[in-house]
Design an enzyme around this catalytic site. Sequence first.
Site, PDB file in Angstrom:
ATOM      1  N   ASN A  16       0.836  -1.213   0.000  1.00 45.53           N
ATOM      2  CA  ASN A  16       0.000   0.000   0.000  1.00 45.53           C
ATOM      3  C   ASN A  16       0.865   1.255   0.000  1.00 45.53           C
ATOM      4  O   ASN A  16       0.569   2.222  -0.696  1.00 45.53           O
ATOM      5  CB  ASN A  16      -0.944   0.010   1.205  1.00 45.53           C
ATOM      6  CG  ASN A  16      -2.179  -0.831   0.951  1.00 45.53           C
ATOM      7  OD1 ASN A  16      -3.085  -0.413   0.256  1.00 45.53           O
ATOM      8  ND2 ASN A  16      -2.192  -2.044   1.493  1.00 45.53           N
ATOM      9  N   ILE A  94      -1.606  -2.306  17.838  1.00 40.05           N
ATOM     10  CA  ILE A  94      -2.793  -1.559  18.245  1.00 40.05           C
ATOM     11  C   ILE A  94      -2.333  -0.296  18.956  1.00 40.05           C
ATOM     12  O   ILE A  94      -1.508  -0.361  19.871  1.00 40.05           O
ATOM     13  CB  ILE A  94      -3.684  -2.424  19.159  1.00 40.05           C
ATOM     14  CG1 ILE A  94      -4.229  -3.609  18.353  1.00 40.05           C
ATOM     15  CG2 ILE A  94      -4.819  -1.593  19.744  1.00 40.05           C
ATOM     16  CD1 ILE A  94      -5.016  -4.608  19.168  1.00 40.05           C
ATOM     17  N   LEU A  95      -2.841   0.847  18.507  1.00 42.63           N
ATOM     18  CA  LEU A  95      -2.433   2.120  19.110  1.00 42.63           C
ATOM     19  C   LEU A  95      -3.277   2.409  20.339  1.00 42.63           C
ATOM     20  O   LEU A  95      -4.480   2.143  20.366  1.00 42.63           O
ATOM     21  CB  LEU A  95      -2.593   3.248  18.088  1.00 42.63           C
ATOM     22  CG  LEU A  95      -1.737   3.098  16.825  1.00 42.63           C
ATOM     23  CD1 LEU A  95      -2.113   4.159  15.794  1.00 42.63           C
ATOM     24  CD2 LEU A  95      -0.252   3.187  17.168  1.00 42.63           C
ATOM     25  N   ASN A 109      -6.796   4.309   8.522  1.00 41.57           N
ATOM     26  CA  ASN A 109      -6.406   2.899   8.428  1.00 41.57           C
ATOM     27  C   ASN A 109      -7.120   2.252   7.256  1.00 41.57           C
ATOM     28  O   ASN A 109      -8.223   2.658   6.884  1.00 41.57           O
ATOM     29  CB  ASN A 109      -6.772   2.161   9.727  1.00 41.57           C
ATOM     30  CG  ASN A 109      -6.283   0.723   9.728  1.00 41.57           C
ATOM     31  OD1 ASN A 109      -5.174   0.432   9.242  1.00 41.57           O
ATOM     32  ND2 ASN A 109      -7.085  -0.195  10.244  1.00 41.57           N
ATOM     33  N   HIS A 111      -8.514  -1.474   6.056  1.00 42.55           N
ATOM     34  CA  HIS A 111      -8.841  -2.761   6.689  1.00 42.55           C
ATOM     35  C   HIS A 111      -9.487  -3.680   5.652  1.00 42.55           C
ATOM     36  O   HIS A 111     -10.370  -3.243   4.904  1.00 42.55           O
ATOM     37  CB  HIS A 111      -9.807  -2.523   7.860  1.00 42.55           C
ATOM     38  CG  HIS A 111     -10.194  -3.780   8.553  1.00 42.55           C
ATOM     39  ND1 HIS A 111      -9.372  -4.408   9.467  1.00 42.55           N
ATOM     40  CD2 HIS A 111     -11.298  -4.554   8.448  1.00 42.55           C
ATOM     41  CE1 HIS A 111      -9.956  -5.509   9.904  1.00 42.55           C
ATOM     42  NE2 HIS A 111     -11.129  -5.618   9.301  1.00 42.55           N
ATOM     43  N   THR A 143     -10.250   5.505  15.664  1.00 41.46           N
ATOM     44  CA  THR A 143     -10.718   5.969  16.971  1.00 41.46           C
ATOM     45  C   THR A 143     -10.292   4.927  18.010  1.00 41.46           C
ATOM     46  O   THR A 143      -9.649   3.938  17.667  1.00 41.46           O
ATOM     47  CB  THR A 143     -12.253   6.125  16.984  1.00 41.46           C
ATOM     48  OG1 THR A 143     -12.824   4.875  16.602  1.00 41.46           O
ATOM     49  CG2 THR A 143     -12.717   7.218  16.036  1.00 41.46           C
ATOM     50  N   GLU A 176      -7.235  -2.120  -2.713  1.00 45.63           N
ATOM     51  CA  GLU A 176      -6.548  -1.247  -1.740  1.00 45.63           C
ATOM     52  C   GLU A 176      -5.610  -0.284  -2.438  1.00 45.63           C
ATOM     53  O   GLU A 176      -5.529   0.900  -2.086  1.00 45.63           O
ATOM     54  CB  GLU A 176      -5.748  -2.098  -0.744  1.00 45.63           C
ATOM     55  CG  GLU A 176      -6.622  -2.892   0.199  1.00 45.63           C
ATOM     56  CD  GLU A 176      -5.823  -3.694   1.222  1.00 45.63           C
ATOM     57  OE1 GLU A 176      -4.588  -3.558   1.275  1.00 45.63           O
ATOM     58  OE2 GLU A 176      -6.450  -4.465   1.974  1.00 45.63           O
TER      59      GLU A 176
HETATM   60  C1  GRF Z   1      -3.415  -4.884   3.832  1.00 45.61           C
HETATM   61  O1  GRF Z   1      -4.115  -5.971   3.337  1.00 45.61           O
HETATM   62  C2  GRF Z   1      -4.282  -4.045   4.738  1.00 45.61           C
HETATM   63  O2  GRF Z   1      -5.641  -4.176   4.459  1.00 45.61           O
HETATM   64  C3  GRF Z   1      -3.995  -4.586   6.095  1.00 45.61           C
HETATM   65  O3  GRF Z   1      -2.651  -4.986   6.048  1.00 45.61           O
HETATM   66  C4  GRF Z   1      -2.278  -5.309   4.713  1.00 45.61           C
HETATM   67  C5  GRF Z   1      -1.011  -4.578   4.413  1.00 45.61           C
HETATM   68  O4  GRF Z   1      -0.436  -4.949   3.197  1.00 45.61           O
HETATM   69  N1  GRF Z   1      -4.293  -3.588   7.094  1.00 45.61           N
HETATM   70  P1  GRF Z   1       0.847  -4.180   2.670  1.00 45.61           P
HETATM   71  O5  GRF Z   1       1.907  -4.228   3.755  1.00 45.61           O
HETATM   72  O6  GRF Z   1       0.464  -2.770   2.335  1.00 45.61           O
HETATM   73  O7  GRF Z   1       1.289  -4.944   1.449  1.00 45.61           O
END
Ligand code: GRF
Length: 217
Positions: A16, A94-95, A109, A111, A143, A176
């Site tokens: 990502n 977890i923050l 975030n 998810h 949150t 994503e």
């Molecule tokens: C993603 O699938 C995201 O939804 C989750 O963690 C994964 C991270 O993937 N929170 P990357 O490290 O960005 O490849």
Amino acid sequence: MTGMSIVVLVSGNGSNLQSIIDSIDAGQINTSISAVISNNPDAFGLTRARNHAIESRVIDHRLYDSRESFDQALQHCIQQFEPDYIVLAGFMRILGSALIQANKNKILNIHPSLLPTYKGLNTYQRAMDNRESEHGVSIHIVTDELDDGPVLMRGRYAIERGDTVTDLQHKGHRLEHRMYPKILQWLGEKKLQIGENRVEFEQRTLQEPIEFNQEKI
Ligand code: GRF
């Protein structure tokens, strides 16, 4: 390039993060990444940052004796960069509430589920076990409650006969990698604005999450 600045938090692969870097390099987002921070010294996301001459920092959670002290070190590190937003991209810690409140409405975030369903881990497997016909991705404001803040955008895909967890992961990641850059683009353009108690999209209060698949992108 002026515009907003973000700090990206990663724990692993950082695909990502890469999609955000690529969108910035392509001139699609009016944002700069001030730093990439990881709790995991071996995260490949750190290598991605270095490859693009982006500042990177490691705050190794194993060196802290409590979540609070880890959070304090993390907050101290984040603060130095004065980011407009803190982008969690596969950040697996977890923050705590203190850090979240110190950065209220500034932490995003991504998810891998259609929130509010399937909070937590192993969402692909759980969706398959429940014979769901679709699954998806959500981007939300962080949150105090885990995976519970206001959802900005959702993207969905079909679970087809014969799909494996790996297939769903691929479908999810493809979404994503388009969704996070889009949200950041809109935040940079102020098309999307996160206020104290409401989110505005195109100057209207956002009542429901934006459905990514309906966007002509
Ligand atoms: C993603 O699938 C995201 O939804 C989750 O963690 C994964 C991270 O993937 N929170 P990357 O490290 O960005 O490849």
